[in-house]
Design a protein around this motif. Sequence first.
Motif, PDB file in Angstrom:
ATOM      1  N   PRO A   1      79.348  37.744   1.021  1.00 40.03           N
ATOM      2  CA  PRO A   1      78.360  37.998   1.515  1.00 40.03           C
ATOM      3  C   PRO A   1      78.141  36.620   2.238  1.00 40.03           C
ATOM      4  CG  PRO A   1      77.542  39.300  -0.415  1.00 40.03           C
ATOM      5  CD  PRO A   1      78.786  38.521   0.000  1.00 40.03           C
ATOM      6  N   GLY A   2      77.731  36.178   3.556  1.00 41.13           N
ATOM      7  CA  GLY A   2      77.213  35.395   4.329  1.00 41.13           C
ATOM      8  C   GLY A   2      78.717  34.601   5.030  1.00 41.13           C
ATOM      9  N   THR A   3      79.911  34.763   4.536  1.00 40.65           N
ATOM     10  CA  THR A   3      81.176  34.318   5.027  1.00 40.65           C
ATOM     11  C   THR A   3      81.397  33.697   6.421  1.00 40.65           C
ATOM     12  OG1 THR A   3      82.141  35.342   3.539  1.00 40.65           O
ATOM     13  CG2 THR A   3      81.043  33.324   2.616  1.00 40.65           C
ATOM     14  N   GLY A   4      81.648  35.391   6.660  1.00 37.39           N
ATOM     15  CA  GLY A   4      82.011  36.009   7.728  1.00 37.39           C
ATOM     16  C   GLY A   4      84.066  36.055   7.756  1.00 37.39           C
ATOM     17  N   ASN A   5      84.520  35.780   6.299  1.00 34.93           N
ATOM     18  CA  ASN A   5      85.690  35.688   6.172  1.00 34.93           C
ATOM     19  C   ASN A   5      85.836  37.030   6.304  1.00 34.93           C
ATOM     20  OD1 ASN A   5      85.878  32.897   7.162  1.00 34.93           O
ATOM     21  ND2 ASN A   5      85.620  32.208   4.369  1.00 34.93           N
ATOM     22  N   ARG A   6      87.846  37.230   5.840  1.00 35.46           N
ATOM     23  CA  ARG A   6      87.726  38.707   6.270  1.00 35.46           C
ATOM     24  C   ARG A   6      89.329  38.704   5.789  1.00 35.46           C
ATOM     25  NH1 ARG A   6      86.418  41.507   9.495  1.00 35.46           N
ATOM     26  NH2 ARG A   6      87.808  41.598  11.187  1.00 35.46           N
ATOM     27  N   LEU A   7      90.083  39.220   5.087  1.00 37.03           N
ATOM     28  CA  LEU A   7      91.096  39.478   4.499  1.00 37.03           C
ATOM     29  C   LEU A   7      91.980  40.655   4.886  1.00 37.03           C
ATOM     30  CD1 LEU A   7      91.745  36.910   1.220  1.00 37.03           C
ATOM     31  CD2 LEU A   7      91.912  36.349   3.748  1.00 37.03           C
ATOM     32  N   ASN A   8      92.306  40.583   5.096  1.00 38.16           N
ATOM     33  CA  ASN A   8      93.727  42.022   5.132  1.00 38.16           C
ATOM     34  C   ASN A   8      94.929  42.131   4.353  1.00 38.16           C
ATOM     35  OD1 ASN A   8      95.534  44.511   6.024  1.00 38.16           O
ATOM     36  ND2 ASN A   8      95.781  43.960   7.479  1.00 38.16           N
ATOM     37  N   PRO A   9      94.542  42.647   2.700  1.00 35.28           N
ATOM     38  CA  PRO A   9      96.646  42.446   2.411  1.00 35.28           C
ATOM     39  C   PRO A   9      96.655  43.066   2.526  1.00 35.28           C
ATOM     40  CG  PRO A   9      94.481  43.912   1.064  1.00 35.28           C
ATOM     41  CD  PRO A   9      93.728  43.501   2.303  1.00 35.28           C
ATOM     42  N   LEU A  10      96.937  44.168   3.285  1.00 32.27           N
ATOM     43  CA  LEU A  10      97.938  44.949   3.744  1.00 32.27           C
ATOM     44  C   LEU A  10      99.719  43.588   4.319  1.00 32.27           C
ATOM     45  CD1 LEU A  10      97.082  48.514   4.500  1.00 32.27           C
ATOM     46  CD2 LEU A  10      97.876  47.081   2.296  1.00 32.27           C
ATOM     47  N   ASP A  11      98.810  42.572   5.496  1.00 31.55           N
ATOM     48  CA  ASP A  11      99.176  41.768   6.221  1.00 31.55           C
ATOM     49  C   ASP A  11     100.626  41.408   5.086  1.00 31.55           C
ATOM     50  OD1 ASP A  11      97.582  41.607   7.708  1.00 31.55           O
ATOM     51  OD2 ASP A  11      96.318  39.450   6.817  1.00 31.55           O
ATOM     52  N   PRO A  12     101.828  41.279   6.180  1.00 33.35           N
ATOM     53  CA  PRO A  12     103.422  40.914   5.823  1.00 33.35           C
ATOM     54  C   PRO A  12     103.205  39.239   5.148  1.00 33.35           C
ATOM     55  CG  PRO A  12     103.062  40.895   8.049  1.00 33.35           C
ATOM     56  CD  PRO A  12     101.926  41.303   7.381  1.00 33.35           C
ATOM     57  N   GLY A  13     102.018  38.642   5.131  1.00 31.68           N
ATOM     58  CA  GLY A  13     102.572  36.740   4.922  1.00 31.68           C
ATOM     59  C   GLY A  13     103.644  36.877   5.587  1.00 31.68           C
ATOM     60  N   PRO A  14     103.480  35.026   5.272  1.00 29.52           N
ATOM     61  CA  PRO A  14     105.224  34.272   5.540  1.00 29.52           C
ATOM     62  C   PRO A  14     106.474  34.444   5.364  1.00 29.52           C
ATOM     63  CG  PRO A  14     103.527  33.370   4.837  1.00 29.52           C
ATOM     64  CD  PRO A  14     103.579  34.153   4.790  1.00 29.52           C
ATOM     65  N   ARG A  15     107.214  34.624   6.646  1.00 28.49           N
ATOM     66  CA  ARG A  15     108.635  35.110   6.586  1.00 28.49           C
ATOM     67  C   ARG A  15     109.716  33.893   5.472  1.00 28.49           C
ATOM     68  NH1 ARG A  15     113.007  38.933  10.412  1.00 28.49           N
ATOM     69  NH2 ARG A  15     113.941  38.860   8.906  1.00 28.49           N
ATOM     70  N   HIS A  16     110.178  34.608   4.343  1.00 29.44           N
ATOM     71  CA  HIS A  16     111.504  33.470   4.073  1.00 29.44           C
ATOM     72  C   HIS A  16     112.297  33.389   4.911  1.00 29.44           C
ATOM     73  CE1 HIS A  16     109.934  34.802  -0.086  1.00 29.44           C
ATOM     74  NE2 HIS A  16     108.759  34.584   0.550  1.00 29.44           N
ATOM     75  N   THR A  17     112.531  31.509   4.835  1.00 31.84           N
ATOM     76  CA  THR A  17     113.450  31.849   6.140  1.00 31.84           C
ATOM     77  C   THR A  17     115.400  31.822   6.046  1.00 31.84           C
ATOM     78  OG1 THR A  17     113.840  29.613   4.949  1.00 31.84           O
ATOM     79  CG2 THR A  17     112.112  29.206   6.534  1.00 31.84           C
ATOM     80  N   ASP A  18     115.501  32.560   4.497  1.00 34.19           N
ATOM     81  CA  ASP A  18     116.584  32.315   4.559  1.00 34.19           C
ATOM     82  C   ASP A  18     117.263  34.568   3.800  1.00 34.19           C
ATOM     83  OD1 ASP A  18     115.328  32.583   1.988  1.00 34.19           O
ATOM     84  OD2 ASP A  18     116.847  31.764   1.118  1.00 34.19           O
ATOM     85  N   ILE A  19     115.800  35.399   4.362  1.00 36.60           N
ATOM     86  CA  ILE A  19     115.719  36.507   4.234  1.00 36.60           C
ATOM     87  C   ILE A  19     116.042  37.428   5.251  1.00 36.60           C
ATOM     88  CG2 ILE A  19     113.254  36.445   4.555  1.00 36.60           C
ATOM     89  CD1 ILE A  19     113.478  39.234   2.252  1.00 36.60           C
ATOM     90  N   GLY A  20     117.427  38.247   5.283  1.00 34.28           N
ATOM     91  CA  GLY A  20     117.529  39.483   6.693  1.00 34.28           C
ATOM     92  C   GLY A  20     116.285  40.721   6.618  1.00 34.28           C
ATOM     93  N   GLU A  21     116.820  40.824   7.532  1.00 38.44           N
ATOM     94  CA  GLU A  21     115.580  42.096   8.491  1.00 38.44           C
ATOM     95  C   GLU A  21     115.048  42.732   7.915  1.00 38.44           C
ATOM     96  OE1 GLU A  21     113.043  43.014  10.954  1.00 38.44           O
ATOM     97  OE2 GLU A  21     113.602  40.871  11.626  1.00 38.44           O
ATOM     98  N   ASP A  22     116.514  43.602   7.041  1.00 34.99           N
ATOM     99  CA  ASP A  22     116.347  45.166   6.759  1.00 34.99           C
ATOM    100  C   ASP A  22     115.663  44.583   5.146  1.00 34.99           C
ATOM    101  OD1 ASP A  22     117.379  46.556   8.513  1.00 34.99           O
ATOM    102  OD2 ASP A  22     118.943  45.837   7.858  1.00 34.99           O
ATOM    103  N   GLU A  23     115.914  43.588   4.487  1.00 33.49           N
ATOM    104  CA  GLU A  23     115.296  43.633   3.436  1.00 33.49           C
ATOM    105  C   GLU A  23     113.524  42.631   3.663  1.00 33.49           C
ATOM    106  OE1 GLU A  23     116.054  39.634  -0.536  1.00 33.49           O
ATOM    107  OE2 GLU A  23     117.753  40.158   1.683  1.00 33.49           O
ATOM    108  N   TRP A  24     114.061  41.859   4.636  1.00 34.49           N
ATOM    109  CA  TRP A  24     112.557  41.730   4.379  1.00 34.49           C
ATOM    110  C   TRP A  24     111.166  43.743   4.540  1.00 34.49           C
ATOM    111  CZ3 TRP A  24     108.471  38.372   3.870  1.00 34.49           C
ATOM    112  CH2 TRP A  24     107.429  38.448   4.367  1.00 34.49           C
ATOM    113  N   ILE A  25     112.036  43.619   5.321  1.00 33.81           N
ATOM    114  CA  ILE A  25     111.212  45.074   5.559  1.00 33.81           C
ATOM    115  C   ILE A  25     111.341  46.080   4.621  1.00 33.81           C
ATOM    116  CG2 ILE A  25     111.150  47.270   6.927  1.00 33.81           C
ATOM    117  CD1 ILE A  25     112.145  46.320   9.050  1.00 33.81           C
ATOM    118  N   GLU A  26     112.076  46.873   3.423  1.00 35.27           N
ATOM    119  CA  GLU A  26     112.179  46.434   1.898  1.00 35.27           C
ATOM    120  C   GLU A  26     111.204  45.673   1.521  1.00 35.27           C
ATOM    121  OE1 GLU A  26     114.895  48.108  -1.052  1.00 35.27           O
ATOM    122  OE2 GLU A  26     115.588  46.767   0.899  1.00 35.27           O
TER     123      GLU A  26
END
Length: 505
Positions: free
Chosen positions: A190-215
């Motif tokens: 309360p009072g911080t005004g900060n909000r997190l969306n736990p369903l965010d995908p987050g930063p993507r690894h540089t060595d991961i493919g598109e299909d693997e990232w979606i999965e």
Amino acid sequence: MSSPRAHTGLLYTRPENGRAGRSQRRALRAAKKRLTEENNKRLTVAEGRGAVEADRPMVLPPLGEHRPEALRSLRRLRLPAHRATSDVLAGAYPFLAEAGLGEAGVFIGQDAWSGTGFCFDPWVLYEAGILTNPNCLLAGAVGKGKSCLAKSIATRSIALGRRIYVPGDPKGEWTAVAERVGGATIALGPGTGNRLNPLDPGPRHTDIGEDEWIELVATRRRTLLGSLAESALGRALTAVEHTALDCALTGTVASDPTPTLPRVVDRLLHPRADAAADGECGQDPAELARDGRELAHALRRLVAGDLAGLFDGPSTVDFDPSLPMVTLDLSRIHGSDQLTAMVMTCASAWMEAALTDPNAGARWIIYDEAWRLIRQPALLARMQAEWKLSRGYGIANLLIIHRLSDLDAVGDASSSTRATANGLLADCATKIVYQQEPGETSGTARRLGLTSTEEAQLPDLRQGEGLWHVGQRAFIVRHFATANELDLFDTNQRMTLSRNAIRAP
């Protein structure tokens, strides 16, 4: 007539003047002459070798002198090798001490037994084969200095290129530390005004493919929602609840590029008719609503209950994994341990993309006041996964508790939850024990497998001293902190301010 003269001769002589005495004196003179000649030869040789060789004293032959009654040895004296325990040898050689772990790593303080400096770094020791895993346990009674030690390890490790993540700070003690080292603190409540969306995908690894990232993102979201639901319900999900939750998540992701928890809860309470028509769940909307009703009301606590405003929309803060330290301040969240565990579950999932990146370098994950977290099965399972995969991720977990008997409060004695909590302890190759409360010493020694000598040290530990059990080696270490560190790491400021306020006129 002159007086007659008596002519007499010596009938005996003194023993030393006899034949034996003369022979002994001749032998002594011959020996003296021989020794003189040998000394002269030695002096002659010494002129080419130096005066040090000439001054070397004469010694007896190895087997004794060549003369009668000289007690000559029949053969050379040979003693067999002797083996004994460290307890026995410590009495025979009281001034021997452990050589230490070397100078590589973070400087901690002084080895109380040898007086030398003590350095520690789990990555260096793992590479050297001293440790089997980089995870650490830190246990100690209140006020004995374990928090100061944890913060010293964290801040000093930054100089070696390590990053520090504190996924849950219940008391807000790490906020000032993160600010001082150039890091960031994400405050929730309360009072911080900060909000997190736990369903965010987050930063993507540089060595991961598109299909693997979606999965990977889909699996992470499904695991998160399952953990949150189990924490909220206080039990495992049934088969039909798993189906209802998976159907709601799939429909939300398909209809919204930025899925949020309120959308998932809404689909649990009001399933769409097109979901069954498309064959996603194999049930009609009425069956889905009935199967997921209890689950939906449990998750609603995160979006409309006492946690409203924290996880009910898109994220308003960013997680920068490149910062030297990132902490999550939960000091404004009040309530039960279950509530804190649910918040940490969401936050851990939000940070998980950075934690599981194998190319992000060495990172410390510090769980402060972990006794509140290990009581929640869902969060405990996530911690177990991080412990098991720490070597593959390149992370070192630090679990901070007050006493090892806190593990007895986790589930029933024969439950899988208790076994998982004890598994965290077994997967810590480094165990640091500060002074324990009376009555905890024997239990601590039994759980950690300490020797009798190590157990005897625990009651005598002073503030700032700890028993370090690193692999198969043990040390008593005095933690050294600078004046600036003590001022920054002080956890007694509120108590001090309270005393000052009372004394003020």
